[in-house]
Design a protein around this motif. Sequence first.
Motif, PDB file in Angstrom:
ATOM      1  N   ASP A 189      -1.541   7.169  -7.884  1.00 44.08           N
ATOM      2  CA  ASP A 189      -2.620   6.745  -8.236  1.00 44.08           C
ATOM      3  C   ASP A 189      -2.690   5.903  -6.946  1.00 44.08           C
ATOM      4  O   ASP A 189      -3.242   5.305  -7.023  1.00 44.08           O
ATOM      5  CB  ASP A 189      -3.973   7.301  -9.286  1.00 44.08           C
ATOM      6  N   TRP A 190      -1.311   4.896  -6.507  1.00 38.80           N
ATOM      7  CA  TRP A 190      -1.024   4.540  -6.024  1.00 38.80           C
ATOM      8  C   TRP A 190      -2.072   4.535  -4.491  1.00 38.80           C
ATOM      9  O   TRP A 190      -1.338   5.826  -4.141  1.00 38.80           O
ATOM     10  CB  TRP A 190       0.424   4.700  -5.109  1.00 38.80           C
ATOM     11  N   THR A 191      -3.312   3.852  -4.253  1.00 34.97           N
ATOM     12  CA  THR A 191      -3.311   3.896  -3.063  1.00 34.97           C
ATOM     13  C   THR A 191      -2.662   2.526  -1.239  1.00 34.97           C
ATOM     14  O   THR A 191      -2.760   1.863  -1.807  1.00 34.97           O
ATOM     15  CB  THR A 191      -4.764   4.013  -3.175  1.00 34.97           C
ATOM     16  N   GLY A 192      -4.647   3.073  -0.792  1.00 29.98           N
ATOM     17  CA  GLY A 192      -3.667   2.599   0.300  1.00 29.98           C
ATOM     18  C   GLY A 192      -3.371   2.879   1.815  1.00 29.98           C
ATOM     19  O   GLY A 192      -1.801   3.471   1.370  1.00 29.98           O
ATOM     20  N   ASP A 193      -3.731   2.381   2.856  1.00 24.45           N
ATOM     21  CA  ASP A 193      -3.490   2.843   4.282  1.00 24.45           C
ATOM     22  C   ASP A 193      -2.307   1.954   4.817  1.00 24.45           C
ATOM     23  O   ASP A 193      -1.943   1.113   4.084  1.00 24.45           O
ATOM     24  CB  ASP A 193      -4.529   2.663   5.539  1.00 24.45           C
ATOM     25  N   ASN A 194      -1.979   2.446   5.391  1.00 27.98           N
ATOM     26  CA  ASN A 194      -0.497   1.612   6.565  1.00 27.98           C
ATOM     27  C   ASN A 194      -0.611   0.990   7.648  1.00 27.98           C
ATOM     28  O   ASN A 194      -2.002   1.212   8.454  1.00 27.98           O
ATOM     29  CB  ASN A 194       0.231   3.085   7.048  1.00 27.98           C
ATOM     30  N   ASN A 195      -0.841  -0.891   6.633  1.00 28.93           N
ATOM     31  CA  ASN A 195      -1.354  -1.942   7.595  1.00 28.93           C
ATOM     32  C   ASN A 195       0.003  -2.402   8.438  1.00 28.93           C
ATOM     33  O   ASN A 195      -0.138  -3.494   8.218  1.00 28.93           O
ATOM     34  CB  ASN A 195      -2.603  -2.500   7.089  1.00 28.93           C
ATOM     35  N   ILE A 196       0.950  -2.152   8.947  1.00 29.70           N
ATOM     36  CA  ILE A 196       2.107  -2.512   8.771  1.00 29.70           C
ATOM     37  C   ILE A 196       1.496  -2.748  10.439  1.00 29.70           C
ATOM     38  O   ILE A 196       1.072  -1.998  11.444  1.00 29.70           O
ATOM     39  CB  ILE A 196       3.289  -1.301   9.492  1.00 29.70           C
ATOM     40  N   THR A 239       1.286  -1.093  -0.170  1.00 29.78           N
ATOM     41  CA  THR A 239      -0.279  -0.056  -0.007  1.00 29.78           C
ATOM     42  C   THR A 239       1.104   0.934   0.368  1.00 29.78           C
ATOM     43  O   THR A 239       2.428   1.813   0.389  1.00 29.78           O
ATOM     44  CB  THR A 239      -0.240   0.087   1.582  1.00 29.78           C
ATOM     45  N   ALA A 240      -0.466   2.520  -0.816  1.00 29.27           N
ATOM     46  CA  ALA A 240       1.053   3.477  -0.471  1.00 29.27           C
ATOM     47  C   ALA A 240       1.229   3.982   1.282  1.00 29.27           C
ATOM     48  O   ALA A 240       2.124   5.433   0.843  1.00 29.27           O
ATOM     49  CB  ALA A 240       0.357   4.961  -1.248  1.00 29.27           C
ATOM     50  N   GLY A 241       0.405   3.548   1.779  1.00 29.71           N
ATOM     51  CA  GLY A 241       1.076   4.228   3.184  1.00 29.71           C
ATOM     52  C   GLY A 241       2.145   3.562   3.840  1.00 29.71           C
ATOM     53  O   GLY A 241       2.283   4.152   4.621  1.00 29.71           O
TER      54      GLY A 241
END
Length: 978
Positions: free
Chosen positions: A741-748, A715-717
């Motif tokens: 346009d790359w998306t996504g949250d930080n799911n670390i 993800t971008a995040g």
Amino acid sequence: MAIRSTLIAALMMSVSSCAFINTTGNIPATNETPSSVVEEIASPLPGGIELVESFTPAEGEIGIPYTKYLMPNGLTIVLHEDKSDPLIHTDITYHVGSGREEAGKSGFAHFFEHMMFQGSNNVADEEHFKTISEAGGTLNGSTNSDRTNYYETIPSNQLEKILWLEADRMGFFLDAVTEEKFENQRETVKNERGQNYDNRPYGLLRERVGEALYPEGHPYSWSTIGYIEDLNRANLNDLKKFFSRWYGPNNATLTIGGDIDKTQTLEWIAKYFGSIPRGPEVKAPEYIPVTLDADRYISMEDKVALPLIYMSIPTVYARHPDEAPLDVLMSIMGEGRTSLLYKNLVKEGLAVQASAGHGCAELMCNFTLLALPNPASGKSLSDMDKILRDSIKEFETRGVEDDDLERVKAGIVSGMIYGLESVSGKVSQLAFYETFTGSPNYTSKDIERYSNVTKEDVMRVYNQYIKDKPAVVMSIVPEGQPDAIAAPDTWTMYERTIPEEDNTEELEVRYATDDFDRSIKPAAADFNPTVKLPDMWTSNLENGVDILGAINTETPTTALQIRIEAGERQQTLDNLGIASLTANMLSEATEMSTNEELSNRLAKLGSSIGISSGARFTTITVHSLTENIDETMAIVKERLLHPKFDEADFKRIKEQTLQGIEQRKTQASAIASGIFTLLTYGQDTPSAHPSLGTKETVSAITLEDAKNFYADHYTAGAASIIAVSDLSQDELTSTLGALSDWTGDNNITPPSFNYPTLEAGTLYLIDKEGAAQSEIRIGKRALKYDATGEYFKSGIMNYPLGGAFNSRININLREDKGYTYGARSRFSGSDVKGLFTASAGVRTDATADSIVQFVNEITGYYENGITEEELAFTKSAIGQSDALDYETPFDKLGFLSQIVTYDLPEGFTDEQSEILQNLTKEEVDALAKKHLNLDDMIMVVVGDKAVIEDDLKALGYPIVELDYDGLPIPAPQRPKLD
């Protein structure tokens, strides 16, 4: 951004003119003479040095500016000025390799590479390494079939010292050679052979093929390292004769590049090299074509997981007119994912690896094909043999396509440009060309000969050298599987004829006469190199992805990394290997293109994209000519955002991974390091396991698992970008905007660790039956990384113990005892964990005493600390090495990566320098007391249990035997007594 110059296109069409002058003063009318050349012509040069030629590339031409000189004693000098960094690279190349050796005296050239570091009349034993390390430099040497070179990279104030060192071993070596040094280095070479040949899977492949390919006595019929029996038979006088024959100044080229003053440099060269007498005259080696009358099948059993087939066909020689079209043919056959071997073997899942090569040396080139069958396919080496031969025949109907020529030509041009990114790369290229062509100005000719290759040329060389031509075909099969070879052997190694020793030849010793005292080591120049950190900038994309960049205007190239927190830390014990599998899938087909199409596009751009996973990050590494960065980024975007996750690709990658896991179990070094990590961090820590995963976990991972891992973590995040380019901040940020346009949250998910209690003092033994060497690891869990705290200081503390070449550990085990090719100790750490490790691969018969020596050195340092001399050496060596840290784009990327990974503040390098210079003996000794207590450490030994167990037991440590997965092997049950 706008495409700048059409550099590659122009170079494909023609080779530009250049500003060039020689001693006759003939200058092309269309070019002006560079001012530096005019000054040199007008001024007398020191010591009878003669100007030969000077070269400056014309605008738009790829080339390296240089000035070439000749000394009265025959030494060729090539100088290149590059003021971009405060460092200098020196290379002295002797036109002698194993190809100059006599039958029965193999390995002498390589042996001499070692001996030349053992001191000379005015340089004490081990002083060469110590002097350069203390000066903040790096050094090494290398030998191949055709040349031996010695090279150093140093801060720019240290040049005179290096010239003094190199001249002393060229002109004042023989009288300093002792029987003790000779015997010590003989053992070191044997250890190197054990580590890199005898104890390495497939390590004897090329030696065995060379024996079968070349007639007895041909200088390529033995390997560069030589035969043990020849090394055992050699005596000190043999080595001295070899030196006297080949190591004269008239058989050498001294190449120096970087931040130099040419006038001062020539004065130093005249002073230190001018009095060294010429050696015997050296003629170019004679090329004798090698032909085979029929296929020669040979085979051997080895400690390998997979069988291998290797086919070698003799062709021409380096820089022969047909070398370039044969290279194009090689690329079509087996280079990359556009090749026939990839299509017919790897893509189909029949082989885990297949490739072609066309290795060229001064006297011979060989066209080679290689394949390792995939066990899951059920294909044998006999099947591989047929498919390789069918693929050769397929070329006739496929023919040569326009893209084939464009790929190879683009690769040549981009490779030349990337080679200009470091002064060492430029110096190495100049030295190579001068040694083998007689002129450093061969870059344009190299490009031209590939640019001129036609489709007809490729078909002609195929018919002339490859079609229906006999080959040496070698099978290497796992031990105990002799029937798995491709075909029964049709050739047997002859009994070597060892010529009788001629003891009547007198040793010729040439002595120099000087008007100065060579025993006085030159001081550093009276200036301190000013190390300039990269000019850094920060930015971000519209989607919030942070960018840390640096400007590098030395070459028209761009290097960058996209870092995603999707590494081994995000795995569980049930899905070990998922990070690696997922990263590999991004190097396969996308939703819009086949992998072959993307690989073809990249090759024609001269760009590379590598995707790999590590402990914390999955990293996409990009290297591109700046004029092609937009097109390269379009491919990056396609791979990153639109992976296809094709079932067939996944099946193939998974099978390759499983074979890689098995292959690791044949490598003693990998076994030792892997098990040491497992023992220190624990079986329950996912990132303690090998990055490939285990056989059980990888077998259970599905394509859906990989898709989910990608969706959750790519993800971008979770991403950041670091970049080094000749583009401005705005230009490069605009180019990277392709990923906006790359998306996504930080799911670390923050990692959690539950470390085991170390059974300190325990020796863990892993049996590797028949191992030529034993691998030793000693250590414990240690400090996490920090840039300016105790971790940083502990690294300084370790430097004289095991961090430098002339450290206590390496001098003892390698130089004094002759037990190993190299021994070391180090602190390694990340933001969440750290290790202290002492390690070496040692002679099997010296396993137990090597442990004793490790213990003695670590204990002695722990109890008595550092000496004042060692502290001064450490401060000098580490402090002056900064000049080497930020030279190339990838050096700068490493620096930026460190900043981003550990969120380092501005000015942390200044703080490091201050800590280093102010560090006291008391502080170092306290750190040694705190972190080097052997009572806290474990030992891991991988070796032949039958040979080493009794000696290990005599050491008195508790011994626990483990399997290759680090699990205990139960002790045999004792029989019950009646």
